[in-house]
Design a protein around this motif. Structure first.
Motif, PDB file in Angstrom:
ATOM      1  N   TYR A 117     -15.223 -27.856  57.312  1.00  0.00           N
ATOM      2  CA  TYR A 117     -16.467 -28.610  57.414  1.00  0.00           C
ATOM      3  C   TYR A 117     -17.671 -27.691  57.179  1.00  0.00           C
ATOM      4  O   TYR A 117     -17.763 -26.606  57.745  1.00  0.00           O
ATOM      5  N   GLY A 118     -18.572 -28.135  56.338  1.00  0.00           N
ATOM      6  CA  GLY A 118     -19.753 -27.350  56.026  1.00  0.00           C
ATOM      7  C   GLY A 118     -19.612 -26.496  54.786  1.00  0.00           C
ATOM      8  O   GLY A 118     -20.627 -26.048  54.229  1.00  0.00           O
ATOM      9  N   GLU A 119     -18.374 -26.247  54.342  1.00  0.00           N
ATOM     10  CA  GLU A 119     -18.156 -25.471  53.115  1.00  0.00           C
ATOM     11  C   GLU A 119     -18.233 -26.437  51.931  1.00  0.00           C
ATOM     12  O   GLU A 119     -17.236 -26.742  51.268  1.00  0.00           O
ATOM     13  N   LEU A 120     -19.432 -26.941  51.656  1.00  0.00           N
ATOM     14  CA  LEU A 120     -19.592 -28.076  50.747  1.00  0.00           C
ATOM     15  C   LEU A 120     -19.121 -27.823  49.314  1.00  0.00           C
ATOM     16  O   LEU A 120     -18.499 -28.707  48.714  1.00  0.00           O
ATOM     17  N   PRO A 121     -19.399 -26.663  48.684  1.00  0.00           N
ATOM     18  CA  PRO A 121     -18.878 -26.469  47.321  1.00  0.00           C
ATOM     19  C   PRO A 121     -17.353 -26.591  47.258  1.00  0.00           C
ATOM     20  O   PRO A 121     -16.814 -27.198  46.321  1.00  0.00           O
ATOM     21  N   LEU A 122     -16.660 -26.035  48.245  1.00  0.00           N
ATOM     22  CA  LEU A 122     -15.202 -26.148  48.283  1.00  0.00           C
ATOM     23  C   LEU A 122     -14.760 -27.585  48.528  1.00  0.00           C
ATOM     24  O   LEU A 122     -13.842 -28.093  47.880  1.00  0.00           O
TER      25      LEU A 122
ATOM     26  N   ALA B 187     -12.226 -32.559  47.056  1.00  0.00           N
ATOM     27  CA  ALA B 187     -11.645 -33.762  47.654  1.00  0.00           C
ATOM     28  C   ALA B 187     -12.000 -35.010  46.865  1.00  0.00           C
ATOM     29  O   ALA B 187     -11.303 -36.025  46.953  1.00  0.00           O
ATOM     30  N   ALA B 188     -13.066 -34.968  46.067  1.00  0.00           N
ATOM     31  CA  ALA B 188     -13.433 -36.104  45.223  1.00  0.00           C
ATOM     32  C   ALA B 188     -12.437 -36.313  44.090  1.00  0.00           C
ATOM     33  O   ALA B 188     -12.462 -37.345  43.421  1.00  0.00           O
ATOM     34  N   VAL B 189     -11.550 -35.336  43.886  1.00  0.00           N
ATOM     35  CA  VAL B 189     -10.516 -35.441  42.853  1.00  0.00           C
ATOM     36  C   VAL B 189      -9.126 -35.554  43.479  1.00  0.00           C
ATOM     37  O   VAL B 189      -8.342 -36.437  43.135  1.00  0.00           O
ATOM     38  N   THR B 190      -8.822 -34.656  44.394  1.00  0.00           N
ATOM     39  CA  THR B 190      -7.464 -34.545  44.933  1.00  0.00           C
ATOM     40  C   THR B 190      -7.293 -35.195  46.297  1.00  0.00           C
ATOM     41  O   THR B 190      -6.172 -35.245  46.810  1.00  0.00           O
ATOM     42  N   GLY B 191      -8.384 -35.686  46.894  1.00  0.00           N
ATOM     43  CA  GLY B 191      -8.310 -36.035  48.301  1.00  0.00           C
ATOM     44  C   GLY B 191      -8.303 -34.755  49.123  1.00  0.00           C
ATOM     45  O   GLY B 191      -8.382 -33.635  48.590  1.00  0.00           O
TER      46      GLY B 191
ATOM     47  N   ALA C 282     -13.404 -21.464  40.005  1.00  0.00           N
ATOM     48  CA  ALA C 282     -13.754 -22.650  39.223  1.00  0.00           C
ATOM     49  C   ALA C 282     -13.995 -23.854  40.126  1.00  0.00           C
ATOM     50  O   ALA C 282     -14.937 -24.633  39.913  1.00  0.00           O
ATOM     51  N   VAL C 283     -13.150 -24.024  41.143  1.00  0.00           N
ATOM     52  CA  VAL C 283     -13.312 -25.134  42.081  1.00  0.00           C
ATOM     53  C   VAL C 283     -14.658 -25.049  42.793  1.00  0.00           C
ATOM     54  O   VAL C 283     -15.401 -26.034  42.896  1.00  0.00           O
ATOM     55  N   VAL C 284     -14.971 -23.858  43.288  1.00  0.00           N
ATOM     56  CA  VAL C 284     -16.226 -23.680  44.016  1.00  0.00           C
ATOM     57  C   VAL C 284     -17.422 -23.838  43.074  1.00  0.00           C
ATOM     58  O   VAL C 284     -18.452 -24.435  43.445  1.00  0.00           O
ATOM     59  N   ALA C 285     -17.303 -23.321  41.845  1.00  0.00           N
ATOM     60  CA  ALA C 285     -18.405 -23.430  40.884  1.00  0.00           C
ATOM     61  C   ALA C 285     -18.665 -24.881  40.509  1.00  0.00           C
ATOM     62  O   ALA C 285     -19.819 -25.336  40.484  1.00  0.00           O
ATOM     63  N   VAL C 286     -17.602 -25.630  40.211  1.00  0.00           N
ATOM     64  CA  VAL C 286     -17.772 -27.045  39.871  1.00  0.00           C
ATOM     65  C   VAL C 286     -18.322 -27.817  41.067  1.00  0.00           C
ATOM     66  O   VAL C 286     -19.170 -28.710  40.920  1.00  0.00           O
ATOM     67  N   GLY C 287     -17.856 -27.461  42.270  1.00  0.00           N
ATOM     68  CA  GLY C 287     -18.396 -28.098  43.466  1.00  0.00           C
ATOM     69  C   GLY C 287     -19.880 -27.826  43.629  1.00  0.00           C
ATOM     70  O   GLY C 287     -20.649 -28.717  44.005  1.00  0.00           O
ATOM     71  N   GLY C 288     -20.293 -26.594  43.317  1.00  0.00           N
ATOM     72  CA  GLY C 288     -21.705 -26.265  43.387  1.00  0.00           C
ATOM     73  C   GLY C 288     -22.528 -27.052  42.380  1.00  0.00           C
ATOM     74  O   GLY C 288     -23.639 -27.509  42.677  1.00  0.00           O
ATOM     75  N   VAL C 289     -21.974 -27.221  41.181  1.00  0.00           N
ATOM     76  CA  VAL C 289     -22.658 -28.015  40.161  1.00  0.00           C
ATOM     77  C   VAL C 289     -22.794 -29.463  40.619  1.00  0.00           C
ATOM     78  O   VAL C 289     -23.848 -30.094  40.450  1.00  0.00           O
TER      79      VAL C 289
ATOM     80  N   LEU D  72     -22.993 -30.565  43.623  1.00  0.00           N
ATOM     81  CA  LEU D  72     -24.020 -30.627  44.669  1.00  0.00           C
ATOM     82  C   LEU D  72     -25.425 -30.524  44.081  1.00  0.00           C
ATOM     83  O   LEU D  72     -26.366 -31.182  44.547  1.00  0.00           O
ATOM     84  N   ALA D  73     -25.571 -29.684  43.053  1.00  0.00           N
ATOM     85  CA  ALA D  73     -26.903 -29.414  42.515  1.00  0.00           C
ATOM     86  C   ALA D  73     -27.418 -30.507  41.592  1.00  0.00           C
ATOM     87  O   ALA D  73     -28.615 -30.822  41.594  1.00  0.00           O
ATOM     88  N   PHE D  74     -26.507 -31.116  40.806  1.00  0.00           N
ATOM     89  CA  PHE D  74     -26.971 -31.989  39.734  1.00  0.00           C
ATOM     90  C   PHE D  74     -26.564 -33.452  39.865  1.00  0.00           C
ATOM     91  O   PHE D  74     -26.922 -34.264  39.016  1.00  0.00           O
ATOM     92  N   PHE D  75     -25.805 -33.791  40.901  1.00  0.00           N
ATOM     93  CA  PHE D  75     -25.336 -35.169  41.018  1.00  0.00           C
ATOM     94  C   PHE D  75     -25.750 -35.770  42.350  1.00  0.00           C
ATOM     95  O   PHE D  75     -24.984 -36.481  43.006  1.00  0.00           O
ATOM     96  N   SER D  76     -26.980 -35.507  42.755  1.00  0.00           N
ATOM     97  CA  SER D  76     -27.511 -36.091  43.974  1.00  0.00           C
ATOM     98  C   SER D  76     -27.751 -37.576  43.757  1.00  0.00           C
ATOM     99  O   SER D  76     -28.022 -38.028  42.646  1.00  0.00           O
ATOM    100  N   SER D  77     -27.680 -38.355  44.839  1.00  0.00           N
ATOM    101  CA  SER D  77     -27.864 -39.801  44.745  1.00  0.00           C
ATOM    102  C   SER D  77     -29.002 -40.272  45.631  1.00  0.00           C
ATOM    103  O   SER D  77     -28.998 -41.369  46.145  1.00  0.00           O
ATOM    104  N   ALA D  78     -30.025 -39.436  45.816  1.00  0.00           N
ATOM    105  CA  ALA D  78     -31.060 -39.728  46.806  1.00  0.00           C
ATOM    106  C   ALA D  78     -32.331 -40.331  46.218  1.00  0.00           C
ATOM    107  O   ALA D  78     -33.374 -40.321  46.849  1.00  0.00           O
ATOM    108  N   GLN D  79     -32.266 -40.887  44.991  1.00  0.00           N
ATOM    109  CA  GLN D  79     -33.477 -41.451  44.404  1.00  0.00           C
ATOM    110  C   GLN D  79     -33.999 -42.640  45.215  1.00  0.00           C
ATOM    111  O   GLN D  79     -35.201 -42.832  45.350  1.00  0.00           O
ATOM    112  N   HIS D  80     -33.100 -43.456  45.728  1.00  0.00           N
ATOM    113  CA  HIS D  80     -33.492 -44.619  46.520  1.00  0.00           C
ATOM    114  C   HIS D  80     -32.745 -44.557  47.854  1.00  0.00           C
ATOM    115  O   HIS D  80     -31.536 -44.334  47.890  1.00  0.00           O
TER     116      HIS D  80
END
Length: 511
Positions: free
Chosen positions: A137-142, A146-150, A189-196, A198-206
């Motif tokens: 918990y809290g290690e968000l990039p890692l 779970a969005a792919v493998t559960g 690669a997993v951590v890097a993609v997770g970081g991407v 987090l950085a570019f796929f936010s859903s907070a516009q509304h």
């Protein structure tokens, strides 16, 4: 002595990686390295017995630190779950010398992910215990994997680290560098993609303002005292004279309605009560619901209410339900808890069909508390999932943290209103939007601005495909090990230590 020290250190770290309030994320990565080393050395019977004992101790420690209770049923469950969690170690010991390096290194991670998956299928615990992902918990990039493998993908990575580290431990030549480099590359690669993500796929516009409210401590305690004066159980409370229980129940109800009114005036568009927020006798249930309908209509809010109904009808003598009421006062759903806690909640389970409705604030869905520990049930096409809950001091924080995994897996925001624990709101990447500790704050009010738009994840589409692949890989690797010819005498082993490394008492040979 060295082998014993490795075992004790691994077991001690295992106790800090059980999904409880004292978890340490790093411990989950280190303990499998040590226990795998222990299981690969010495006699087979002592290795199996030791790993099984460590896993049983971990299960019992989890129940103790979480104040879940004891008794023969808990002991039997701990022994059975300990046996299941020992299987990956047994397979690794048996197969690691029969397979080429690339295959041997996959036995343990596939076995761990498969055993976690089976645990959620055949036991009543879901992901509450025995799933390594909850320790991160809290290690968000890692956690984004779970969005792919559960959640099972995280257990796979942790176990793969253990098998790779043990390979390097046993074979200190340059040959061990390539497997280590492959694992490091995949993890990076997993951590890097997770970081991407987090950085570019936010859903907070509304966003929408959601308020979670609960009754004040004094009115809740007054109700508890009134109910405790009725001898017997739920049936007796349902049959008691109205004057003995109704005033205390009504006081809680009125307090919740007042809090709803306050938060609506402050701008909340959705208000959530915790699980079993209001207690009512079956004869009074309609009046309780009608009062909530009137409040939702008066305030112009979507109101989710948690209701504990006391009934004279057996065998459960009641029900645990949540209702969503829209701003016109219409009840959009009445949902009954699908996974009552075994041994403590006698309610008849609901059908497990998660309700979803479209609103101006996205698609809303609802489960109750423990239901969120079952990933397959939580694959919901929704934007916001409401999770009214009721825990206790020793487990509330850990239980709410686990729910964040469902948000990442499903691609939706999640608002978990906990009546006796920690209330938190998460976005679809698992970020904490707001959090309140009931016991530290002395109240149950939490306000969060929650994104109204979710997103489809790979896991939402393919479900537990990764877990099934791991289960299939275990079978295939086992069959490969059975039919593959034994190595010629003197040939190097993929995972055994060099001849000069262990003492004869710690030999890697299977006996």
């Amino acid at each position: 002595m060295k082998r014993t020290a490795i075992f004790l250190a691994g077991t001690a770290l295992l106790l800090l990686a059980v999904g409880g309030r004292w978890d340490v994320a790093a411990a989950a990565w280190v303990f499998p390295v040590l226990l795998l080393r222990f299981s690969r050395t010495g006699r087979a019977w002592s290795a199996v017995a030791g790993i099984w004992a460590a896993n049983v101790a971990a299960a019992l420690f989890w129940t103790w630190e979480s104040k879940i209770g004891g008794g023969p049923v808990v002991m039997i469950g701990a022994v059975a779950i300990g046996a299941l969690r020992t299987v990956p170690y047994v397979l690794d010991r048996w197969l690691s010398r029969r397979l080429p390096v690339w295959a041997a290194l996959l036995v343990f991670p596939a076995g761990v992910a498969a055993s976690e998956f089976v645990l959620t299928l055949v036991t009543p615990f879901g992901t509450a215990f025995g799933v390594l992902a909850v320790t991160q918990y809290g290690e968000l990039p890692l956690l984004q994997v779970a969005a792919v493998t559960g959640s099972y993908g995280i257990g796979f990575l942790i176990a793969w680290f253990a098998s790779t580290a043990n390979h390097a431990w046993a074979d200190r030549t340059r040959r061990a560098a390539r497997p280590s480099a492959v694992f490091a590359g995949v993890l990076l690669a997993v951590v890097a993609v997770g970081g991407v993500r987090l950085a570019f796929f936010s859903s907070a516009q509304h966003t929408v303002r959601i308020a979670g409210v609960g009754p004040r401590a004094e009115v809740r305690e007054a109700q508890r005292a009134a109910l405790s004066r009725i001898p017997g159980g739920r049936r007796d409370i349902a049959a008691a004279p109205a004057g003995a229980v109704r005033p205390a129940m009504r006081a809680v109800e009125d307090d919740l309605l007042a809090s709803t009114r306050r938060e609506a005036a402050a701008g909340a568009k959705i208000v959530v009560w915790p699980e079993s927020a209001v207690a009512t006798r079956e004869a009074d249930e309609r009046a309780t619901i009608d009062a909530a309908r009137a409040e939702a209509r008066r305030d112009g809010v979507y109101l989710e209410i948690g209701v504990s109904v006391y009934s004279t009808t057996g065998p459960s003598y009641g029900k645990d339900e949540a209702l969503l009421i829209d701003p016109t006062g219409t009840v959009l759903w009445t949902y009954q808890k699908a996974h009552p806690i075994p041994g403590s909640e006698p309610f008849k389970p609901g059908d497990g069909r998660v309700p979803v409705v479209s609103t101006p604030y996205g698609r809303l869905a609802n489960v109750i508390c423990y239901d969120a520990d079952f990933p397959a049930m939580m694959r919901i096409r929704a934007d916001i999932v409401l999770v009214p809950s009721h825990d206790w001091r020793e487990y509330g924080d850990a239980h709410t943290r686990k729910a964040s995994l469902r948000a990442i897996e499903g691609g939706y925001a999640l608002f978990r209103q906990d009546g006796a624990g920690v209330t938190s709101a998460f976005d679809r990447q698992g970020r904490v939007l707001a959090s309140t500790d009931t016991f530290a704050a002395g109240e149950e009010t939490t306000v969060a601005y929650v994104p109204t738009r979710g997103g489809t994840t790979v896991y939402d589409v393919i479900g537990d495909t990764f877990a099934w692949l791991c289960l299939g890989a275990v079978g295939a690797l086992t069959a490969y090990g059975v039919v593959r010819r034994h190595r010629a005498p003197g040939a190097p082993s993929s995972s055994a230590a060099p001849a000069t490394s262990p003492a004869p008492a710690e030999s890697s040979s299977v006996r």
